[in-house]
Design a protein around this motif. Structure first.
Motif, PDB file in Angstrom:
ATOM      1  N   GLU A 263      -4.107  -2.570   3.015  1.00  0.00           N
ATOM      2  CA  GLU A 263      -2.673  -2.823   2.905  1.00  0.00           C
ATOM      3  C   GLU A 263      -2.324  -3.478   1.573  1.00  0.00           C
ATOM      4  O   GLU A 263      -1.166  -3.611   1.221  1.00  0.00           O
ATOM      5  N   GLN A 264      -3.327  -3.957   0.892  1.00  0.00           N
ATOM      6  CA  GLN A 264      -3.116  -4.662  -0.371  1.00  0.00           C
ATOM      7  C   GLN A 264      -2.139  -5.811  -0.260  1.00  0.00           C
ATOM      8  O   GLN A 264      -1.222  -5.977  -1.045  1.00  0.00           O
ATOM      9  N   GLU A 265      -2.366  -6.558   0.781  1.00  0.00           N
ATOM     10  CA  GLU A 265      -1.623  -7.795   0.963  1.00  0.00           C
ATOM     11  C   GLU A 265      -2.419  -8.880   0.273  1.00  0.00           C
ATOM     12  O   GLU A 265      -3.632  -8.867   0.306  1.00  0.00           O
ATOM     13  N   TRP A 266      -1.753  -9.804  -0.255  1.00  0.00           N
ATOM     14  CA  TRP A 266      -2.494 -10.955  -0.698  1.00  0.00           C
ATOM     15  C   TRP A 266      -1.621 -12.170  -0.593  1.00  0.00           C
ATOM     16  O   TRP A 266      -0.479 -12.148  -0.988  1.00  0.00           O
TER      17      TRP A 266
ATOM     18  N   GLN B 156      -2.539 -15.436   7.579  1.00  0.00           N
ATOM     19  CA  GLN B 156      -1.909 -15.559   8.895  1.00  0.00           C
ATOM     20  C   GLN B 156      -0.515 -14.975   8.963  1.00  0.00           C
ATOM     21  O   GLN B 156      -0.158 -14.324   9.930  1.00  0.00           O
ATOM     22  N   GLU B 157       0.295 -15.226   7.914  1.00  0.00           N
ATOM     23  CA  GLU B 157       1.680 -14.773   7.983  1.00  0.00           C
ATOM     24  C   GLU B 157       1.778 -13.257   7.951  1.00  0.00           C
ATOM     25  O   GLU B 157       2.586 -12.664   8.645  1.00  0.00           O
ATOM     26  N   GLU B 158       0.932 -12.641   7.143  1.00  0.00           N
ATOM     27  CA  GLU B 158       0.963 -11.193   7.063  1.00  0.00           C
ATOM     28  C   GLU B 158       0.399 -10.594   8.340  1.00  0.00           C
ATOM     29  O   GLU B 158       0.746  -9.504   8.738  1.00  0.00           O
ATOM     30  N   CYS B 159      -0.524 -11.317   8.947  1.00  0.00           N
ATOM     31  CA  CYS B 159      -1.271 -10.769  10.068  1.00  0.00           C
ATOM     32  C   CYS B 159      -0.582 -11.039  11.396  1.00  0.00           C
ATOM     33  O   CYS B 159      -0.561 -10.194  12.276  1.00  0.00           O
ATOM     34  N   GLU B 160       0.023 -12.212  11.517  1.00  0.00           N
ATOM     35  CA  GLU B 160       0.615 -12.624  12.782  1.00  0.00           C
ATOM     36  C   GLU B 160      -0.374 -12.428  13.929  1.00  0.00           C
ATOM     37  O   GLU B 160      -0.100 -11.703  14.887  1.00  0.00           O
TER      38      GLU B 160
ATOM     39  N   ARG C 201       8.232  -7.566   7.529  1.00  0.00           N
ATOM     40  CA  ARG C 201       6.812  -7.500   7.842  1.00  0.00           C
ATOM     41  C   ARG C 201       6.587  -6.901   9.226  1.00  0.00           C
ATOM     42  O   ARG C 201       5.709  -6.066   9.418  1.00  0.00           O
TER      43      ARG C 201
ATOM     44  N   SER D  81       0.811  -1.187   0.000  1.00  0.00           N
ATOM     45  CA  SER D  81       0.000   0.000   0.000  1.00  0.00           C
ATOM     46  C   SER D  81       0.855   1.251   0.000  1.00  0.00           C
ATOM     47  O   SER D  81       1.910   1.318   0.615  1.00  0.00           O
TER      48      SER D  81
END
Ligand code: SF4
Lengths: 342, 209
Positions: free
Chosen positions: B27-30, B184-188, A323, A87
């Protein structure tokens, strides 16, 4: 689930890489040397005179897999900038933090703390395995670094933090050769210098750090951070300051450790070096191959991350750290937690 | 109000976990996990597009959906046009949740209901029912668009708007829904937000703990 994929390193001069359906076809002198499925590769790093077909570059770019061009001896030249991920808000937050003295200082302190802790751990571990005569100075150096760790929370500016880190680095490098068990007379270390290397250890360090810095830069990009905007390292045109920041904590365990292992196991020997007129030392192609193969093996080794408590391949630690940093910058966690190796 | 209509899929994500929605859309995570990959493949098949007739039912595939009133847009896997041009949405699902996963089922129903709201507007017809088609078990589950379900759609829509406007990542749910989440990995979700016990970057202990 992020998979640990391999970075393809190509250093044989005159190699041609091109796209063959979903594979990378590797040719040397028009002869097929390998076919690598694209989905096993997360990036391509080439040294010197290696050709990539435009279609391969396009495909890699589309899949967010960067291509990095290094000089034949591993100096960074260029990297493809793939369509931006992440982002714009994250990058704004990164810029905001970099413009804030207090917040920058806090991040810089934690990064330095991670590095110093990992140096300390490495020295203490080595001391336990070392001969009596070497163990004492190794422990002493660990104590000296510890003193610097105690100073870190007191550092009031990023410059002071850099100074503390520099003092610790001197203690560390002074005893570094004591962790060697082979060819000690050959592998001496004058002092830690950047390019060009004037001794074999520096030649090795420079090479391994280039590889690691590139992985850290890719990790930043994958997460959506700008690799150029760092906190501990000064901003300088063309310098991937944030990638260097991320690398700090990993140097003692991912890079320095690898060099020690290679020398101690006799996989890297004096024959792997070339001594040039005028005192510059470089690593030969065979030696570079050995180092890259070892680094690739180590990337698969699993470590338990002290914060997430998850088993993580060492090769993904830069991604995890990038991250975590992104989460701090976006206000999702109050501090940046450095990677502390156990 | 954001300038662009919301994606229908963002409502489902929001209903599942607001943080998940923010990770994807703010966040535009995917990240793909086996479920999303499988889902995409199945959708690719269903989204061949086109039209076919079976008896007096016309079958529209990959139908673009839009609602001006609710500012939503998306694509329906399949819409059956029953006699009188009554649309009946059918959403293909790669059985993602175990049979007992209540929230998972609710989210699927909610997404289908959001499609129904668009269809009502597009066809000027009340749309009262639709179905979820579970590919693995080849079972159809009929869903009735109750007032409560419609209300839930609008609440999710407002929630997504608020998220996009604030740009703030909500705290993790950190409960059993995380088990089925590909982020999960992006979020922890379970990693402590701050330093856990025994984790001290400034520690001056000289031996390892
Ligand atoms: S891991 Fe859990 S908290 Fe995080 S986005 Fe997924 S469901 Fe939400």
């Amino acid at each position: 689930m992020r998979q640990l994929l391999n970075t393809l390193y190509v250093q044989t001069q005159g190699t041609y890489l091109h796209l063959d359906t979903d594979n990378i076809r590797v040719e040397v002198e028009r002869e097929k040397k390998a076919m690598l499925p694209l989905h096993h590769v997360n990036g391509v790093v080439v040294f010197g005179n290696v050709l990539l077909s435009p279609f391969l570059i396009h495909r890699l770019a589309r899949e967010h897999k960067p291509v990095t061009w290094l000089s034949e001896h591993g100096r960074f030249l260029a990297r493809t900038e793939t369509p931006v991920r992440g982002s714009v808000l994250l990058r704004m937050a990164q810029h905001d933090c970099a413009g804030d003295r207090e917040r920058t200082l806090a991040v810089a302190r934690y990064i330095a703390a991670g590095k110093l802790q990992n140096q300390k751990t490495a020295l203490l571990r080595a001391a336990r395995e070392a001969a009596e005569a070497d163990a004492a100075p190794l422990r002493q150096a660990a104590r000296d670094i510890n003193d610097q760790i105690a100073c870190l929370p007191l550092g009031q500016t990023v410059d002071e933090v850099r100074g503390i880190e520099g003092t610790a680095a001197r203690s560390y490098w002074q005893v570094f050769p004591l962790m060697l068990r082979q060819h000690r007379e050959f592998f001496w270390l004058s002092e830690r210098t950047r390019r060009p290397a004037r001794d074999p250890i520096n030649a090795l360090l420079n090479f391994v750090y280039t590889v690691l810095a590139n992985e850290c830069a890719s990790a930043c990009q994958t997460v959506g951070l700008d690799p150029q905007i760092g906190f501990l390292h000064a901003l300088r045109p063309g310098r991937a300051s944030l990638a260097l920041d991320l690398m700090e904590e990993l140097r003692p365990i991912a890079a320095d450790r690898a060099i020690l292992t290679l020398i101690n196991r006799g996989q890297i020997t004096p024959r792997d070096f070339e001594q040039h007129e005028g005192g510059v030392v470089t690593l030969r192609e065979e030696g570079r191959k050995t180092v890259l193969a070892h680094l690739n093996e180590r990337r698969k080794e699993e470590v338990t991350h002290p914060l997430t408590a998850r088993k993580t391949p060492l090769g993904l630690v830069p991604h995890v750290q990038a991250r975590l940093l992104a989460q701090h910058l976006r206000g999702d966690r109050p501090h940046y937690p450095p990677y502390l190796h156990r | 109000m954001p300038p662009e209509p919301l994606l229908l899929s963002s409502l489902a994500q929001y209903a599942y976990c607001p943080r998940r929605c923010a990770l994807v859309h703010v966040e535009q995570e995917w990240a793909d996990n086996i479920w999303t990959v499988r889902g995409e493949q199945l959708h690719a098949r269903a989204h061949g597009g086109g039209e076919e007739a079976r008896g007096d039912v016309r079958i529209l595939r990959a139908l673009p959906l839009v609602s001006r009133q609710h500012r939503l847009s998306g694509v329906a896997d399949v819409v059956e046009l029953r006699p009188g041009d009554v649309p009946y949405p059918v959403e293909y699902k790669s059985s993602r949740y175990p049979k007992t996963h209540r929230l998972g089922h609710f989210v699927e129903a909610l997404q289908l209901c959001a499609q129904a709201l668009c269809l009502e507007e597009m066809f000027s017809q009340p749309v009262l029912q639709g179905a979820l088609y579970h590919i693995a078990s080849r079972k159809r589950r009929e869903v009735t668009f109750t007032p409560a379900l419609r209300q839930a759609v609008l609440e999710a829509r407002d929630g997504v708007w608020a998220l996009l406007e604030s740009g703030v990542l909500p705290p993790p749910a950190a409960d059993d829904r995380c088990q089925w989440c590909s982020l999960q990995e992006e979020c922890e979700p379970f990693a402590p937000r701050d330093f856990p016990r025994g984790y001290d970057p400034f520690s001056t202990a000289l031996e390892e703990p």
